[in-house]
Design a protein around this motif. Structure first.
Motif, PDB file in Angstrom:
ATOM      1  N   VAL A   8       0.852  -1.186   0.000  1.00 23.21           N
ATOM      2  CA  VAL A   8       0.000   0.000   0.000  1.00 23.21           C
ATOM      3  C   VAL A   8       0.887   1.235   0.000  1.00 23.21           C
ATOM      4  O   VAL A   8       1.827   1.337   0.792  1.00 23.21           O
ATOM      5  N   ASN A   9       0.610   2.186  -0.893  1.00 22.53           N
ATOM      6  CA  ASN A   9       1.289   3.481  -0.878  1.00 22.53           C
ATOM      7  C   ASN A   9       0.595   4.384   0.125  1.00 22.53           C
ATOM      8  O   ASN A   9      -0.615   4.606   0.044  1.00 22.53           O
ATOM      9  N   ALA A  10       1.371   4.893   1.085  1.00 16.48           N
ATOM     10  CA  ALA A  10       0.774   5.725   2.134  1.00 16.48           C
ATOM     11  C   ALA A  10       1.853   6.599   2.745  1.00 16.48           C
ATOM     12  O   ALA A  10       3.036   6.490   2.423  1.00 16.48           O
ATOM     13  N   ARG A  27       2.969 -12.091   7.739  1.00 16.54           N
ATOM     14  CA  ARG A  27       4.151 -12.865   8.105  1.00 16.54           C
ATOM     15  C   ARG A  27       5.351 -11.931   8.215  1.00 16.54           C
ATOM     16  O   ARG A  27       5.693 -11.221   7.284  1.00 16.54           O
ATOM     17  N   GLY A  28       5.985 -11.902   9.386  1.00 16.85           N
ATOM     18  CA  GLY A  28       7.116 -11.010   9.593  1.00 16.85           C
ATOM     19  C   GLY A  28       6.729  -9.575   9.856  1.00 16.85           C
ATOM     20  O   GLY A  28       7.591  -8.706   9.969  1.00 16.85           O
ATOM     21  N   GLY A  29       5.417  -9.297   9.969  1.00 12.47           N
ATOM     22  CA  GLY A  29       4.974  -7.943  10.267  1.00 12.47           C
ATOM     23  C   GLY A  29       5.055  -7.019   9.068  1.00 12.47           C
ATOM     24  O   GLY A  29       5.102  -7.439   7.912  1.00 12.47           O
ATOM     25  N   ALA A  30       5.080  -5.717   9.346  1.00 12.42           N
ATOM     26  CA  ALA A  30       5.093  -4.694   8.299  1.00 12.42           C
ATOM     27  C   ALA A  30       6.519  -4.381   7.871  1.00 12.42           C
ATOM     28  O   ALA A  30       7.437  -4.368   8.684  1.00 12.42           O
ATOM     29  N   ILE A  31       6.684  -4.129   6.590  1.00 12.38           N
ATOM     30  CA  ILE A  31       7.950  -3.671   6.029  1.00 12.38           C
ATOM     31  C   ILE A  31       7.677  -2.325   5.378  1.00 12.38           C
ATOM     32  O   ILE A  31       6.747  -2.191   4.578  1.00 12.38           O
ATOM     33  N   LEU A  32       8.466  -1.310   5.728  1.00  9.39           N
ATOM     34  CA  LEU A  32       8.301   0.017   5.151  1.00  9.39           C
ATOM     35  C   LEU A  32       9.438   0.279   4.179  1.00  9.39           C
ATOM     36  O   LEU A  32      10.607   0.263   4.563  1.00  9.39           O
ATOM     37  N   GLU A  33       9.117   0.497   2.933  1.00 13.60           N
ATOM     38  CA  GLU A  33      10.086   0.885   1.921  1.00 13.60           C
ATOM     39  C   GLU A  33       9.842   2.343   1.568  1.00 13.60           C
ATOM     40  O   GLU A  33       8.723   2.723   1.243  1.00 13.60           O
ATOM     41  N   GLU A  34      10.891   3.141   1.656  1.00 11.63           N
ATOM     42  CA  GLU A  34      10.758   4.536   1.243  1.00 11.63           C
ATOM     43  C   GLU A  34      11.557   4.710  -0.027  1.00 11.63           C
ATOM     44  O   GLU A  34      12.781   4.749  -0.015  1.00 11.63           O
ATOM     45  N   ARG A  35      10.866   4.777  -1.150  1.00  9.37           N
ATOM     46  CA  ARG A  35      11.521   4.748  -2.446  1.00  9.37           C
ATOM     47  C   ARG A  35      11.929   6.149  -2.885  1.00  9.37           C
ATOM     48  O   ARG A  35      11.127   7.085  -2.824  1.00  9.37           O
ATOM     49  N   ALA A  55       8.160   8.312  -1.587  1.00 11.75           N
ATOM     50  CA  ALA A  55       6.903   7.590  -1.463  1.00 11.75           C
ATOM     51  C   ALA A  55       7.109   6.404  -0.535  1.00 11.75           C
ATOM     52  O   ALA A  55       7.987   5.572  -0.762  1.00 11.75           O
ATOM     53  N   ILE A  56       6.319   6.328   0.528  1.00 14.51           N
ATOM     54  CA  ILE A  56       6.398   5.204   1.451  1.00 14.51           C
ATOM     55  C   ILE A  56       5.477   4.099   0.958  1.00 14.51           C
ATOM     56  O   ILE A  56       4.317   4.338   0.631  1.00 14.51           O
ATOM     57  N   VAL A  57       6.023   2.897   0.883  1.00 16.00           N
ATOM     58  CA  VAL A  57       5.242   1.714   0.536  1.00 16.00           C
ATOM     59  C   VAL A  57       5.265   0.795   1.749  1.00 16.00           C
ATOM     60  O   VAL A  57       6.336   0.389   2.207  1.00 16.00           O
ATOM     61  N   TYR A  86      -8.303   7.732   6.266  1.00 15.45           N
ATOM     62  CA  TYR A  86      -7.133   8.294   5.598  1.00 15.45           C
ATOM     63  C   TYR A  86      -7.250   8.075   4.086  1.00 15.45           C
ATOM     64  O   TYR A  86      -7.635   6.995   3.647  1.00 15.45           O
ATOM     65  N   PRO A  87      -6.867   9.059   3.289  1.00 10.66           N
ATOM     66  CA  PRO A  87      -6.915   8.875   1.830  1.00 10.66           C
ATOM     67  C   PRO A  87      -5.652   8.164   1.340  1.00 10.66           C
ATOM     68  O   PRO A  87      -4.573   8.740   1.325  1.00 10.66           O
ATOM     69  N   PHE A  88      -5.781   6.911   0.969  1.00 12.14           N
ATOM     70  CA  PHE A  88      -4.667   6.211   0.345  1.00 12.14           C
ATOM     71  C   PHE A  88      -5.234   5.237  -0.680  1.00 12.14           C
ATOM     72  O   PHE A  88      -6.380   4.798  -0.571  1.00 12.14           O
ATOM     73  N   PRO A  89      -4.443   4.905  -1.719  1.00 14.73           N
ATOM     74  CA  PRO A  89      -4.955   4.043  -2.794  1.00 14.73           C
ATOM     75  C   PRO A  89      -5.174   2.616  -2.315  1.00 14.73           C
ATOM     76  O   PRO A  89      -4.684   2.196  -1.267  1.00 14.73           O
TER      77      PRO A  89
END
Length: 303
Positions: A8-10, A27-35, A55-57, A86-89
């Protein structure tokens, strides 16, 4: 065995809320990628000046077993409720082979320079260190902590400012072990890091071994209350989690902090900063530093 990737992009509070949902169900919880804006950039840097917005994914993974349909429905329902706030795609779902999942995001993790000395190098990248640089070898796996998220960069910069040779450091919710490893490389003589997710604790243990720091960095799986740590034993305590969790942990953390010690708090959304400040004051800690980038805030409290 296959995996279902959910992404999810947020940003801001939405990213925090989605992370909490994924930590419960994935599985393994949340992973945050900041591209970075340009995904193809081979290297990024971040010192005291904030970078361009990224953009945080927020991602998590579901194991393709007999529970996958129920877990997917639970995530879809949770995201639907969050989108009313919250507005997110909409979320994107992608099936991966389990042996391929780790390669799916490697292109988004460059070598990074953080502050004056710390260099974060994914294990699959090549890099020739320069004199005085401290290279942290990192293979995050399914654990939070690659250095790309503002909350982690904040902590790395704060460590560079506050670590002194010989310090003892406690890393609460270590994730990939990135902060524990950096603390040891910056001069801490004893680091104890733990995570309540056994998978994260194992990934952190492997990263500590990659950096040959097994004698100075100890790892455990468990919670702050369950580990029965010695009181007033720590010069510096790191808590890079979420504001509500920080508030809940501060009374216990205060008991573990030596007189003159400091606690570095990150992962705080600006709208929840006042809650953390109130909790700091309630346990008798003084605010000694504040940093902010976008919606994210870092606080340092001193005893």
């Amino acid at each position: 065995m296959n995996l279902l990737e959910v992404s999810v992009n947020a940003d801001g509070e939405a990213a925090e809320a989605i992370s909490e949902l994924f930590n419960r169900l994935g599985r393994g919880g949340a992973i945050l990628e900041e591209r970075p804006a340009a995904d193809s950039a081979p290297e990024s840097s971040w010192a005291d000046d904030p970078p361009e917005p990224r953009a945080i994914v927020v991602k998590t993974y579901l194991l393709a077993d007999e529970h996958i349909d129920a877990n997917r429905r639970a995530i879809e329902e949770g995201l639907w409720h969050l989108r009313q706030l919250y507005p997110f795609p909409a979320a994107q779902f992608r099936e991966l082979r389990e042996d391929d999942w780790a390669n799916a995001w490697k292109s988004f993790h460059p070598v990074q320079h953080v502050g004056a000395r710390v260099v974060l190098k994914p294990t699959w990248r090549e890099y020739q260190p320069q004199p005085g640089e401290l290279v942290v070898e990192l293979d995050p796996g399914m654990a939070f902590g690659t250095g790309q998220h503002p909350s982690t960069r904040f902590c790395l910069l704060a460590l560079e400012r506050h670590i002194r040779p010989g310090m003892s450091v406690l890393d609460v919710g270590t994730g990939s072990g990135i902060l524990a490893i950096a603390a040891a490389k910056l001069g801490a003589s004893a680091v104890f890091a733990f995570d309540d997710d056994p998978l994260a604790a194992q990934i952190a243990r492997e990263n500590v071994a990659l950096n040959r720091l097994g004698e100075r960095v100890r790892l455990a799986a468990g919670t702050l209350d369950a580990l029965n740590l010695e009181p007033e034993a720590w010069d510096l305590i790191l808590i890079n989690i979420l504001a509500p969790v920080i508030v809940a942990l501060l009374p216990r953390a205060r008991l573990l902090l030596r007189p003159g010690g400091q606690v570095i708090l990150s992962g705080i959304i600006a709208t929840q900063e006042s809650d953390v400040l109130d909790a700091l004051r309630a346990v008798g800690l003084t605010l000694v530093e504040r940093q902010q980038e976008g919606d994210w805030v870092l606080l340092v409290g001193g005893r």
